[in-house]
Design an enzyme around this catalytic site. Structure first.
Site, PDB file in Angstrom:
ATOM      1  N   HIS A 104       0.802  -1.184   0.113  1.00 62.54           N
ATOM      2  CA  HIS A 104      -0.078   0.049  -0.049  1.00 62.54           C
ATOM      3  C   HIS A 104       0.962   1.196  -0.065  1.00 62.54           C
ATOM      4  O   HIS A 104       1.435   1.614   1.096  1.00 62.54           O
ATOM      5  CB  HIS A 104      -0.903   0.066   1.303  1.00 62.54           C
ATOM      6  N   ASP A 116       0.818   4.971   0.035  1.00 69.39           N
ATOM      7  CA  ASP A 116       0.549   6.161   0.008  1.00 69.39           C
ATOM      8  C   ASP A 116       1.177   7.266  -1.182  1.00 69.39           C
ATOM      9  O   ASP A 116       2.510   7.189  -1.132  1.00 69.39           O
ATOM     10  CB  ASP A 116       0.559   6.775   1.253  1.00 69.39           C
ATOM     11  N   ASP A 158      -7.424   1.405   2.105  1.00 71.76           N
ATOM     12  CA  ASP A 158      -7.199   2.439   3.283  1.00 71.76           C
ATOM     13  C   ASP A 158      -8.310   3.687   3.497  1.00 71.76           C
ATOM     14  O   ASP A 158      -8.232   4.060   4.544  1.00 71.76           O
ATOM     15  CB  ASP A 158      -5.779   3.024   3.146  1.00 71.76           C
ATOM     16  N   HIS A 194      -5.956   9.781  -0.447  1.00 73.49           N
ATOM     17  CA  HIS A 194      -6.372   9.764   0.738  1.00 73.49           C
ATOM     18  C   HIS A 194      -5.823  10.085   2.083  1.00 73.49           C
ATOM     19  O   HIS A 194      -6.307  10.212   3.198  1.00 73.49           O
ATOM     20  CB  HIS A 194      -7.166   8.543   1.082  1.00 73.49           C
TER      21      HIS A 194
HETATM   22 ZN   LIG Z   1      -2.918   5.088   2.664  1.00 71.49          ZN
END
Ligand SMILES: [Zn+2]
Length: 1028
Positions: free
Chosen positions: A49, A51, A174, A419
């Site tokens: 994941h 970001d 997420d 996000h």
């Molecule tokens: Zn995230």
């Protein structure tokens, strides 16, 4: 081969918009592992994941810079995964964030690219979701969500010469709650399913028990089953099961299978894993179970994971010979989805959304709806300008050499949707990086708009005029209008209908002469005093004390109109305040109480109807806490947790009030205390009310964090605990205080925070009294904010937050924004309107119209200093232009007009009304697409695509999932063969996407034109606005 399998093969054998791509034979569902019907099939999803900015900036994450903050380097993840996958053909890996994938791809050698393509073509490396980032779902606008997917898909198509790369499931593991509109968008993109991890803890436990973590989400009240999406909520978090994180950034034990080793641990590790699976299987409806194997920024040394998962699979599956039911396999979300579909079950449905999200009784993730209000506003303006930059690129026929600047803004906006970007949940230095990227990209796009406007405006020799924006107009500061003796105001309207607006420009204390596009003097202008709290804003570098206001009428659709402004030698008499407590125009009267100085009532003059409306600013104190236990949760960037659930007054005194009246606008300036001020204004001809708010620096010298709300109370209405908010700026959802539609909600822990919902553009109250005739009161916002109706008859919207404690959700910083060595000041506006929901034009129609015209796609103000007089300017330049050549119905918007491959154009149109919004305006619209703009002429090739423009619509075949008690197709509608020659139809809420190939040659000239329908449109619009 059954019909379904055949159609699935077709999905992968068709080609992406553009050039045909080679057929793939092994990727997609064909490359899935085959589950064993007699065993528990455990689909292991190796994933990372990544970001796109959070604790570190985008580039710090990509390069593995600043590892003292977080050990994370995305380039190493991708490098090491592609090295590890070929070692075992069973291995699988999914990748999600196209922003990183593209950055990495650009640095690969040809040999490396071929190797990666082979992994994609074999299905070992699967791209899922594929947006530029993993977008937030609460505070994003659908326009930007669609854009960021489209740009991600376009890059995937450009990178990989195979349809195997096309994403077909959504992966939103997420984001902090989930919007119905996002699921609808994903359905319309042709996705087969959606996976996510975060839903309210109580909802999750219920779904656990009832085996309803997997459902068919009916994601639109208007689009039918074409907007239904099979949705998988994780039974656990998106991390690997406890004890099974095989990564350099984890401490879990590897699988040691050398029997001679004193550390040999296969038996224990295998048994633990089997036990875990046996515990989980009870929550699943089929004999398939998903287990994510990864976490944030994992797989920087992929061999660590893959070697251990190889062993785990081998030794767990060996137990089958002694009776174990557990069957591990490398898999992907798509393969899991296919296994569920093969099970041929009927699934439960859901029609509301997954907001708000709470992770325990005290942790409602409703603070981020408002966190970092100035970044949220900048993002909204970024979309406004991006659309203009795209449109002008097409209308001026700028070719490929100009597209880099446009791409820069597309990418910055794609990153902003992440996000931890628009949400405000990033560290301070990351927020500053986002703002810098967005600012720079907007500057880049100014190069594009400059070129386009020069090309369109020129009547002869092209010059290099600058069309500058006043990017500091939010502090009433503008270099050109303040410091030029003569300047031209070019108002570009990105809407498909003509627009009329009041222009406000910061100027000096002189008389200004404004002439329109035909050199006609505009006799009605007005000078207004800039409110005192604005003059002293930290960082404001302006000597302007007044704003010049004039009314710009009939700005053509997809076009502009120019006004010429001259500073005369005469000094202007400063506007003098009165002490009136009533402001009015022909259609509305707004009354303030002379003692409290607060808003008291609003009268609709035409209907002779008076509404009781009060307004106040109040604040919550944010809970302090160390997050050691749930009840010690602090209010922070993510979480809203007010002390005692009680608002406090920001002052006990009446706000200091000055009233200014003039021919165009009446306004009441109010200073509430040292850090809150407001202006309430009404413009002539309009019966909506604009409230400008300025909040900050929020004081913290008492060591208490504060969260500021604006509160409106409508007297005498029966609102029955209901209020209405938009989903990503599109469909409206009914909210009920203290109630969740599908599970029992206990509001006793957080009665305020637990009732907050995201407000992307609109929040409203309706009067349910029998004699109310469907009255409605709406608040339109200029950025995403959190809001609620905590008591009947009230609406509150949170404007700004300054907090002193971290809320323990990972960012490790208190949300304490400062600028110019002081607490951050935020300024914005809301538009209030009263209307009714039963007769046309309804208040919902007007909300959609006014929000679009004033907030989301407002006309853009370009300024050009000049030495030319108005008449000289008109003789040299085109002062009126419309790129639109056909009449567009009033309920239709041109959502996208952007350059595509070569000389192709991407056109996306929408009917922006819902079925039940308005008895007359919610009709199916008919739009002529041939000849819509100059470059879309007869006899050109028009083909319709899915929403993300990466597949021809006729080729899209989605997996069918049965719904309990229903049968029906989930397929997207097919285009009618002859539609493009006449009018295309647009049903309520329908969006249609086309790729248009103009005929070659002769497309480079632009005929300046005046849109002949302008006046008719403007009149219609004007009439509507004045009527309600
Ligand atoms: Zn995230």
């Amino acid at each position: 081969m059954g019909a379904l399998e055949f159609s699935l093969l077709l999905v992968f054998a068709t080609f992406v918009a553009g050039s045909p791509l080679p057929k793939a034979t092994t990727c997609g569902y064909d490359a899935c592992p085959v589950p064993n019907p007699d065993l528990i099939n455990v689909h292991l999803f190796p994933h990372t994941h990544d970001d796109v900015g959070w604790l570190k900036t985008v580039d710090q994450y990509y390069y593995g810079h600043k590892n003292d903050i977080q050990t994370a380097g995305v380039q190493y993840i991708l490098d090491s995964v592609v090295n590890e996958l070929p070692k075992n053909p069973d291995r699988r890996f999914i990748y999600v964030e196209t922003a990183y994938l593209r950055q990495w791809w650009n640095q690969q050698t040809q040999e490396s690219k071929e190797k990666i393509e082979a992994l994609v073509a074999s299905g070992q490396l699967e791209i899922i979701s594929g947006g530029w980032s993993m977008h937030d779902e609460a505070v994003t606008h659908y326009h930007s969500i669609i854009d960021q997917f489209t740009w991600g898909f376009k890059n995937i198509d450009d990178m990989f010469n195979t349809t195997c790369a096309r994403p077909h499931v959504g992966w939103q593991i997420d984001p902090f709650g989930h919007a119905r509109e996002t699921a609808s968008i994903m359905s319309q993109m042709g996705f087969d399913g959606l996976f996510f991890a975060r839903l309210d803890e109580a909802d999750k436990i219920n779904r656990y028990k009832n085996k309803e973590l997997e459902i068919v989400w009916k994601a639109s009240a208007n689009l039918g089953s074409a907007a239904s999406l099979f949705t998988v909520a994780f039974h656990d978090y998106y991390h690997a099961p406890e004890g099974y994180c095989f990564d350099v950034i984890c401490d879990d034990d590897p699988i040691i299978d050398d029997v001679r080793s004193p550390d040999y641990n296969v038996d224990a590790r295998v048994q633990d894993f089997i036990d875990y699976i046996e515990r989980q299987i009870q929550y699943f409806k089929t004999n398939n179970i998903l287990v994510p194997m990864g976490q944030d920024f994992s797989y920087q040394q992929a061999s660590y994971w893959f070697n251990n998962i190889d062993r785990l699979i081998k030794y767990v599956n060996e137990r089958q010979s002694t009776g174990s039911r557990v069957n591990l396999m490398y898999s992907t979300p798509s393969c899991y989805l296919k296994a569920l579909q093969n099970a041929d079950l009927s699934w439960k449905t859901k029609e509301d959304d997954f907001f708000p999200y709470s992770s325990d009784d005290y942790s409602y993730w409703t603070g981020y709806y408002t966190s970092r209000p100035t970044l949220k506003y900048m993002e909204r303006k970024g979309n406004n300008f991006l659309q203009i930059c795209k449109q002008l690129s097409v209308l001026a026929d700028l070719r490929e050499e100009n597209w880099e600047d446009l791409a820069s803004l597309r990418e910055a906006m794609g990153i902003m949707q992440h996000h931890d970007a628009i949400t405000g949940t990033e560290k301070q230095h990351v927020a500053e990086d986002y703002a810098l990227r967005l600012h720079r990209s907007m500057e880049h796009c100014h190069v594009t708009t400059d070129k386009a406007l020069n090309k369109i405006a020129s009547k002869g020799v092209q010059e290099n005029l600058e069309f500058k924006s006043c990017l500091y107009s939010n502090v009433s500061q503008c270099d050109i209008s303040e410091n030029s003796d003569k300047f031209v105001v070019t108002l570009y309207n990105p809407l498909a209908q003509a627009s009329t607006l009041y222009v406000r420009l910061p100027v000096l204390d002189f008389v200004y002469e404004v002439r329109d596009d035909t050199d006609t003097l505009i006799t009605e202008t007005q000078m207004l005093r800039i409110p005192t709290p604005i003059l002293t804003l930290p960082g404001r570098a302006s000597i302007a004390t007044q704003e010049l206001v004039f009314r710009a009428t009939d700005i053509p659709p997809l076009g502009y109109k120019s006004y010429h402004v001259t500073k005369t030698a005469a000094a202007s008499a400063p506007a003098m305040p009165t002490n009136d407590f009533v402001i009015n125009n022909d259609v509305i009267e707004v009354t303030f109480n002379p003692e409290t100085h607060k808003l008291e009532s609003v009268k609709d003059i035409q209907k002779d109807k008076t509404y009781s409306l009060s307004h106040d600013f109040q604040y919550y104190e944010g809970v302090e806490g160390d997050n050691s236990v749930a009840s010690a949760r602090a209010s922070g960037a993510y979480i809203f947790r007010p002390v005692n659930h009680q608002k406090k007054p920001i002052t006990n005194n009446p706000p200091a009030t000055e009233t200014y009246k003039g021919p165009l606008v009446n306004e009441i300036h109010q200073v509430w205390n040292e850090w809150v001020s407001s202006v309430v204004r009404i413009y002539n001809g309009y019966n909506d009310i604009e409230i400008e708010w300025t909040v900050g620096p929020i004081p913290i010298d008492d060591d208490i964090g504060k969260e500021i709300v604006t509160v409106y109370t409508v007297g005498g209405w029966e609102t029955n605990g209901k209020f209405f908010t938009d989903s990503n700026g599109r469909e409206i959802l009914e909210r009920n205080r203290n109630l969740r539609p599908t599970w029992d909600f206990d509001p006793s822990f957080e009665p305020v925070a637990g009732n907050y919902y995201p407000v992307t553009t609109t929040i409203s109250l309706r009067n349910f009294a029998a004699d109310s005739a469907g009255e409605e009161f709406a608040v339109l916002t200029d950025r995403a904010q959190g809001g609620s109706s905590i008591e009947n008859g009230t609406l509150e919207v949170m404007l700004h937050r300054r907090l002193l404690f971290d809320d323990g959700k990972g960012v490790y910083e208190a949300l304490n924004e400062t600028a110019f060595d002081k607490g951050l000041v935020a300024r914005g506006k809301q538009i209030l309107l009263f209307g009714q929901t039963q007769t046309s034009p309804t208040s919902i129609y007007l909300q959609r119209l006014i929000s679009r015209e004033n907030m989301v796609l407002a006309p853009w103000v370009f300024l050009t200093p000049t030495i030319l007089s108005s008449s000289e300017w008109i003789s040299k330049y085109n002062t009126l232009y419309s790129g639109l050549k056909k009449e567009v119905p009033g309920n239709v918007n041109i959502l996208t007009l952007e350059p595509w491959d070569g000389d192709k154009i991407l056109v996306r149109v929408e009917n922006f009304m819902e079925q039940n919004d308005d008895p007359e305006l919610s009709q199916t619209a008919y739009l002529p697409i041939q000849g819509l703009i100059d470059r879309i002429t007869d006899n050109l090739e028009i083909r319709e695509t899915v929403l993300g423009a990466n597949q021809w619509l006729e080729d899209s075949v989605r997996l069918e999932f049965k719904v309990e008690g229903e049968d029906g197709s989930q397929q997207l509608p097919r285009p009618e063969p002859d539609e493009f020659k006449t009018n295309i139809t647009l049903n309520p809420m329908q969006i249609r996407t086309f790729i248009v190939q103009p005929p070659t040659g002769g497309a480079n000239t632009i005929a300046p034109s005046v849109f002949s329908f302008v006046s008719i449109f403007a009149l219609t619009l004007w009439k509507n606005l004045a009527q309600y």
